[in-house]
Design a protein around this motif. Structure first.
Motif, short mmCIF file in Angstrom:
data_model
loop_
_atom_site.label_atom_id
_atom_site.label_comp_id
_atom_site.label_asym_id
_atom_site.label_seq_id
_atom_site.Cartn_x
_atom_site.Cartn_y
_atom_site.Cartn_z
N TYR A 67 78.65 32.48 -3.38
CA TYR A 67 77.60 32.27 -2.38
C TYR A 67 76.30 32.97 -2.75
O TYR A 67 75.24 32.34 -2.79
CB TYR A 67 78.10 32.74 -1.00
CG TYR A 67 77.06 32.62 0.09
CD1 TYR A 67 76.85 31.42 0.77
CD2 TYR A 67 76.25 33.71 0.44
CE1 TYR A 67 75.89 31.30 1.76
CE2 TYR A 67 75.28 33.59 1.44
CZ TYR A 67 75.10 32.39 2.09
OH TYR A 67 74.14 32.28 3.07
N LEU A 74 82.71 31.87 16.48
CA LEU A 74 81.93 31.76 17.71
C LEU A 74 81.84 30.29 18.14
O LEU A 74 81.57 29.41 17.33
CB LEU A 74 80.52 32.33 17.50
CG LEU A 74 79.58 32.23 18.70
CD1 LEU A 74 80.14 32.95 19.92
CD2 LEU A 74 78.20 32.78 18.35
N VAL A 90 77.58 27.19 14.29
CA VAL A 90 77.54 27.77 15.64
C VAL A 90 77.01 26.70 16.61
O VAL A 90 75.87 26.23 16.46
CB VAL A 90 76.65 29.03 15.66
CG1 VAL A 90 76.49 29.54 17.09
CG2 VAL A 90 77.26 30.12 14.77
N ILE A 116 84.26 26.12 7.95
CA ILE A 116 84.75 27.47 7.65
C ILE A 116 85.59 27.43 6.37
O ILE A 116 85.49 28.31 5.51
CB ILE A 116 85.57 28.03 8.85
CG1 ILE A 116 84.69 28.15 10.10
CG2 ILE A 116 86.24 29.35 8.50
CD1 ILE A 116 83.64 29.22 10.09
N PRO A 176 67.20 35.28 5.21
CA PRO A 176 67.50 36.66 5.65
C PRO A 176 66.26 37.55 5.66
O PRO A 176 66.00 38.25 6.65
CB PRO A 176 68.54 37.14 4.62
CG PRO A 176 69.22 35.87 4.18
CD PRO A 176 68.12 34.84 4.14
N VAL A 205 71.47 33.97 11.41
CA VAL A 205 70.64 33.46 10.31
C VAL A 205 71.48 32.49 9.47
O VAL A 205 72.54 32.85 8.95
CB VAL A 205 70.13 34.63 9.43
CG1 VAL A 205 69.29 34.10 8.27
CG2 VAL A 205 69.34 35.62 10.27
N SER A 210 84.67 33.06 8.45
CA SER A 210 85.42 32.85 7.19
C SER A 210 85.96 34.18 6.68
O SER A 210 85.20 35.13 6.47
CB SER A 210 84.49 32.21 6.15
OG SER A 210 84.85 32.60 4.84
C1 LIG Z 1 74.76 29.74 5.39
S1 LIG Z 1 75.90 31.03 5.72
C2 LIG Z 1 74.80 32.29 6.30
C3 LIG Z 1 75.36 33.67 6.09
C4 LIG Z 1 74.35 34.78 6.32
N1 LIG Z 1 73.95 34.84 7.71
C5 LIG Z 1 73.15 34.56 5.41
O1 LIG Z 1 72.08 34.23 5.92
O2 LIG Z 1 73.34 34.68 4.20
C6 LIG Z 1 76.67 30.54 7.23
C7 LIG Z 1 77.84 31.46 7.63
O3 LIG Z 1 78.17 31.22 8.97
C8 LIG Z 1 79.58 31.25 9.11
N2 LIG Z 1 79.87 30.47 10.31
C9 LIG Z 1 79.56 29.18 10.54
N3 LIG Z 1 79.89 28.84 11.78
C10 LIG Z 1 80.42 29.93 12.36
C11 LIG Z 1 80.94 30.19 13.66
N4 LIG Z 1 80.98 29.24 14.61
N5 LIG Z 1 81.41 31.45 13.92
C12 LIG Z 1 81.37 32.40 12.96
N6 LIG Z 1 80.89 32.21 11.72
C13 LIG Z 1 80.41 30.98 11.42
C14 LIG Z 1 80.08 30.65 7.82
O4 LIG Z 1 81.42 30.99 7.58
C15 LIG Z 1 79.10 31.25 6.82
O5 LIG Z 1 79.56 32.48 6.32
#
Ligand SMILES: C[S@@+](CC[C@H](N)C(=O)[O-])C[C@H]1O[C@@H](n2cnc3c(N)ncnc32)[C@H](O)[C@@H]1O
Length: 244
Positions: free
Chosen positions: A38, A119, A145, A28, A50, A137, A98
């Motif tokens: 990003y 999460l 996660v 995070i 996405p 995603v 984040s």
């Molecule tokens: C690769 S990015 C994907 C973001 C978006 N879903 C996309 O496809 O562009 C991964 C995101 O998941 C968030 N993230 C990772 N683990 C998480 C968790 N356990 N709970 C909430 N957010 C999490 C990170 O902070 C990051 O913004």
């Protein structure tokens, strides 16, 4: 203001390093520092998740997208919401771990509700049986996660609702992918949900290193493959069938 666009090798080095972070709070923290770059970095990496995930969900969606309420878990800067809106899904909630990524998602103005939530350690900030569809995603991998949080995704999904999840199939993510698939199967055997489709995508995003393309059929520039899982939450069995 975003920094000038980075070269592919710079982006590969940054994202490759992030794949090695397996501790959730460190991950995070990494995203907090990456947030402002990003979108342009993942565009350099040709990150297609996405669009591909939303295409998959939309193709199986049983009712009008305008009426549906969706949750985008680990929504990042909101790239999934951009794709959802193109297909008519406009009632969107998001959660993100984040603060910096969440702030950028807010600025996009596509979500009606956004919450800071990590999460795994934390539950989702939603009642049971609330969403018509839930998406994750790009956030199902080591240090993000955890696999055991999938049941929490199910909790907030309406019976008959869809869950659309993605993961990468590059060699370093294979142990996580295997654990994830074991959990998906366990939940199906427990009657919690039914598989609608599993779609393997060869060109998911560009690889971050040569090792990461091992076993891939892609030619140069080398892509890694990924998987989209689409499941439907089962209706709760009548009390009698549950043996109550
Ligand atoms: C690769 S990015 C994907 C973001 C978006 N879903 C996309 O496809 O562009 C991964 C995101 O998941 C968030 N993230 C990772 N683990 C998480 C968790 N356990 N709970 C909430 N957010 C999490 C990170 O902070 C990051 O913004």
């Amino acid at each position: 203001m975003a920094t000038p666009k980075r070269s592919l090798s710079q982006v590969q080095a940054r994202i490759g390093a992030s794949h090695g972070i397996t501790d959730l709070s460190q991950k995070i923290h990494f995203y907090d520092g990456w947030a402002s770059d990003y979108d342009q970095d993942v565009a350099v990496l040709d990150y297609r998740a996405p669009r591909l995930a939303v295409d998959c969900l939309a193709s199986a969606f049983p009712s009008s997208p305008q009426e549906a309420l969706l949750l985008d878990v680990a929504c990042g800067t909101g790239l999934v919401a951009v794709e959802l809106q193109k297909r008519g899904f406009c009632n969107l909630h998001g959660i993100e771990g984040s603060k910096s990524m969440l702030e950028l998602a807010k600025r996009r103005g596509l979500y009606q509700q956004l919450s800071l939530c990590v999460l795994g350690p934390e539950p989702l900030p939603a009642p049971a049986d609330h969403y018509d569809a839930v998406m994750v995603v790009g956030a199902l991998s080591d240090g993000q996660v955890p696999c055991n949080a999938v049941s929490e995704l199910l909790r907030v999904t309406k019976p008959g609702g869809l869950l659309c999840l993605t993961t990468r199939s590059n060699p370093s993510n294979l142990p996580y992918k295997e654990a994830l698939e074991a959990e998906l199967t366990r939940l199906e055997q427990a009657g919690e949900w039914k598989r609608v489709q599993v779609h393997t995508v060869d060109q998911w995003e560009l690889a971050t290193s040569e090792q990461e393309t091992a076993g891939s059929s892609s030619s140069s520039p080398a892509f890694i493959s990924g998987v989209i899982y689409l499941y439907c939450k089962q209706e709760a069995p009548p009390a009698k069938a549950r043996g109550n």
